[in-house]
Write a protein that holds these residues in place. Sequence first.
Motif, PDB file in Angstrom:
ATOM      1  N   UNK A 351       0.331  20.665  -2.387  1.00 32.88           N
ATOM      2  CA  UNK A 351       0.836  19.553  -3.192  1.00 32.88           C
ATOM      3  C   UNK A 351      -0.321  18.677  -3.660  1.00 32.88           C
ATOM      4  N   UNK A 352      -0.205  18.191  -4.895  1.00 35.92           N
ATOM      5  CA  UNK A 352      -1.253  17.373  -5.499  1.00 35.92           C
ATOM      6  C   UNK A 352      -0.702  15.980  -5.818  1.00 35.92           C
ATOM      7  N   UNK A 353      -1.500  14.947  -5.475  1.00 32.86           N
ATOM      8  CA  UNK A 353      -1.060  13.568  -5.614  1.00 32.86           C
ATOM      9  C   UNK A 353      -2.065  12.733  -6.409  1.00 32.86           C
ATOM     10  N   UNK A 354      -1.534  11.687  -7.037  1.00 32.56           N
ATOM     11  CA  UNK A 354      -2.367  10.768  -7.823  1.00 32.56           C
ATOM     12  C   UNK A 354      -1.911   9.330  -7.560  1.00 32.56           C
ATOM     13  N   UNK A 355      -2.855   8.385  -7.576  1.00 36.85           N
ATOM     14  CA  UNK A 355      -2.524   6.973  -7.603  1.00 36.85           C
ATOM     15  C   UNK A 355      -2.031   6.367  -6.307  1.00 36.85           C
ATOM     16  N   UNK A 356      -2.806   6.427  -5.260  1.00 41.63           N
ATOM     17  CA  UNK A 356      -2.405   5.829  -3.985  1.00 41.63           C
ATOM     18  C   UNK A 356      -2.407   4.307  -4.076  1.00 41.63           C
ATOM     19  N   UNK A 357      -1.295   3.678  -3.638  1.00 40.13           N
ATOM     20  CA  UNK A 357      -1.188   2.219  -3.681  1.00 40.13           C
ATOM     21  C   UNK A 357      -0.138   1.736  -2.679  1.00 40.13           C
ATOM     22  N   UNK A 358      -0.260   0.480  -2.266  1.00 41.09           N
ATOM     23  CA  UNK A 358       0.752  -0.120  -1.390  1.00 41.09           C
ATOM     24  C   UNK A 358       1.743  -0.971  -2.189  1.00 41.09           C
ATOM     25  N   UNK A 359       1.561  -1.032  -3.502  1.00 42.63           N
ATOM     26  CA  UNK A 359       2.399  -1.854  -4.384  1.00 42.63           C
ATOM     27  C   UNK A 359       3.329  -0.939  -5.187  1.00 42.63           C
ATOM     28  N   UNK A 360       4.638  -1.065  -4.983  1.00 42.89           N
ATOM     29  CA  UNK A 360       5.596  -0.191  -5.653  1.00 42.89           C
ATOM     30  C   UNK A 360       5.557  -0.356  -7.173  1.00 42.89           C
ATOM     31  N   UNK A 361       5.380  -1.590  -7.649  1.00 43.77           N
ATOM     32  CA  UNK A 361       5.303  -1.824  -9.096  1.00 43.77           C
ATOM     33  C   UNK A 361       4.100  -1.105  -9.698  1.00 43.77           C
ATOM     34  N   UNK A 362       2.998  -1.116  -8.962  1.00 43.56           N
ATOM     35  CA  UNK A 362       1.804  -0.404  -9.423  1.00 43.56           C
ATOM     36  C   UNK A 362       2.049   1.097  -9.408  1.00 43.56           C
ATOM     37  N   UNK A 363       2.797   1.561  -8.401  1.00 40.50           N
ATOM     38  CA  UNK A 363       3.120   2.991  -8.314  1.00 40.50           C
ATOM     39  C   UNK A 363       3.918   3.435  -9.540  1.00 40.50           C
ATOM     40  N   UNK A 364       4.832   2.581 -10.009  1.00 42.97           N
ATOM     41  CA  UNK A 364       5.621   2.927 -11.193  1.00 42.97           C
ATOM     42  C   UNK A 364       4.738   3.033 -12.437  1.00 42.97           C
ATOM     43  N   UNK A 365       3.689   2.202 -12.484  1.00 42.97           N
ATOM     44  CA  UNK A 365       2.737   2.299 -13.601  1.00 42.97           C
ATOM     45  C   UNK A 365       1.957   3.607 -13.531  1.00 42.97           C
ATOM     46  N   UNK A 366       1.579   3.997 -12.304  1.00 48.13           N
ATOM     47  CA  UNK A 366       0.894   5.282 -12.120  1.00 48.13           C
ATOM     48  C   UNK A 366       1.802   6.439 -12.561  1.00 48.13           C
ATOM     49  N   UNK A 367       3.105   6.321 -12.247  1.00 43.75           N
ATOM     50  CA  UNK A 367       4.053   7.360 -12.637  1.00 43.75           C
ATOM     51  C   UNK A 367       4.142   7.464 -14.156  1.00 43.75           C
ATOM     52  N   UNK A 368       4.198   6.325 -14.834  1.00 39.51           N
ATOM     53  CA  UNK A 368       4.234   6.326 -16.305  1.00 39.51           C
ATOM     54  C   UNK A 368       2.971   6.987 -16.864  1.00 39.51           C
ATOM     55  N   UNK A 369       1.841   6.706 -16.219  1.00 41.00           N
ATOM     56  CA  UNK A 369       0.575   7.275 -16.677  1.00 41.00           C
ATOM     57  C   UNK A 369       0.580   8.798 -16.539  1.00 41.00           C
ATOM     58  N   UNK A 370       1.059   9.296 -15.394  1.00 41.50           N
ATOM     59  CA  UNK A 370       1.065  10.756 -15.191  1.00 41.50           C
ATOM     60  C   UNK A 370       2.014  11.437 -16.168  1.00 41.50           C
ATOM     61  N   UNK A 371       3.148  10.792 -16.442  1.00 38.61           N
ATOM     62  CA  UNK A 371       4.101  11.402 -17.373  1.00 38.61           C
ATOM     63  C   UNK A 371       3.553  11.391 -18.800  1.00 38.61           C
ATOM     64  N   UNK A 372       2.771  10.355 -19.129  1.00 41.85           N
ATOM     65  CA  UNK A 372       2.155  10.309 -20.460  1.00 41.85           C
ATOM     66  C   UNK A 372       1.120  11.422 -20.632  1.00 41.85           C
ATOM     67  N   UNK A 373       0.608  11.925 -19.504  1.00 40.88           N
ATOM     68  CA  UNK A 373      -0.356  13.034 -19.536  1.00 40.88           C
ATOM     69  C   UNK A 373       0.337  14.394 -19.613  1.00 40.88           C
ATOM     70  N   UNK A 374       1.670  14.375 -19.514  1.00 46.77           N
ATOM     71  CA  UNK A 374       2.410  15.634 -19.612  1.00 46.77           C
ATOM     72  C   UNK A 374       3.015  16.126 -18.315  1.00 46.77           C
ATOM     73  N   UNK A 375       2.868  15.356 -17.227  1.00 42.04           N
ATOM     74  CA  UNK A 375       3.471  15.746 -15.949  1.00 42.04           C
ATOM     75  C   UNK A 375       4.900  15.197 -15.885  1.00 42.04           C
TER      76      UNK A 375
END
Length: 396
Positions: A351-375
């Motif tokens: 399994x591959x992971x990106x964007x480790x954070x303790x802030x859930x709001x920041x995690x949602x931004x990381x998720x948007x970023x990965x999806x914008x890359x095509x994931x």
Amino acid sequence: MFMYIKNKIKFLSLICFLSLAISGNCQSKNFKVTLDAGHGGHDFGAVYTGHVEKNIALAIVLKVGKLLEDQPNFDVNYTRQTDVFIGLVERANIANRVDANIFVSIHCNANKNTVADGTETYVMGMTKNASSLAVAKNENEVVTLEKDYKQKYNGYDPSSPETLIGLTLMQEDFLNNSISLAAKIEDQFKVIGKKIRGGGVKQAPYMVLHKAYMPRVLIETGFVSNPVEGAILDSEEGQNKIANAIAEAIISYKKEYFGNGDGYAEEDRPSKKIVEKPTTDTATPPKKEAVKEEVEVKKDNKKDKQKELDNESGIQFKIQIGASKKKMDLVPKNFKGLKNIEMDDSSSMIKYFYGKTSDYEEAKKFLDETKSKGYDSAFIIALKNGKLIPLKDAVK
């Protein structure tokens, strides 16, 4: 004498009751599998040159069920065991009512291109892949055979599977385990020489998976439209091989997850909870000035305090961008430019992971970023002190 016999009967009845109660508790600890044979009754599914999807799916399901029933600590129930029509949501509800640990829906594929062959294993999710959406569209169109389906499904349009997506945090809790089960099924298909289309587990918006509240997968066992593969799917030998592969994967999944704390306990199942609004004491209203000052202080320190609390609790969020049997170098060019990729190779699926954070709001931004890359199938996971926990618990 009469009183002696009466008391003895009471004693034996009590022993019988306790025995049933104990056996019932043991039964409840069994691994519960719901098997779903696609289509049925007036819904034939795909039909090509005499090969009928509803009949093949049922034959394979019954064979898988028999193999699992012969295993210790397994409870198997079925959405159908005969040639009857069952609505898509009712199939999921059958699994929900028995609190199944997994839901496995079995189908056959078809294509106008009669050369197309191979298996596909799906988990619930959104995709921009045209072929995956087309397969989901075909399976979801079954709802049109149900009476008053427009009212029953709140205007859902089966010709546009994208409209189905409305995944909640609670449903996302099951995605990781669904992917693991699907990967095990594909591994077993490879063992028996079956082709895996598309190179891995896929996501698509299936109505039958949407309402099942447990790890769940949909298997396309092959193409009835392909003359060679259709004949194999319709043969006793071919069905036995496929059934054995699916059963072995389920047994493997049970061994890895059930009872070791990595599965989902009853309290982790999705449920409708009413959140009560806090009541205020009208007898002693607070001073407006004091409230304003307090709000301003909280606003200034909110992020810092939240991060401190998260760090103290040991909670971290990551974005899982993929799972594969293949190990890749953790360099940006292998991950569409994303940096600081982490890898977990502790199980059969890497399994591959990106964007480790303790802030859930920041995690949602990381998720948007990965999806914008095509994931498109990326999702948030939560860990507490390094151990995977349900996302909804972490967000609380």
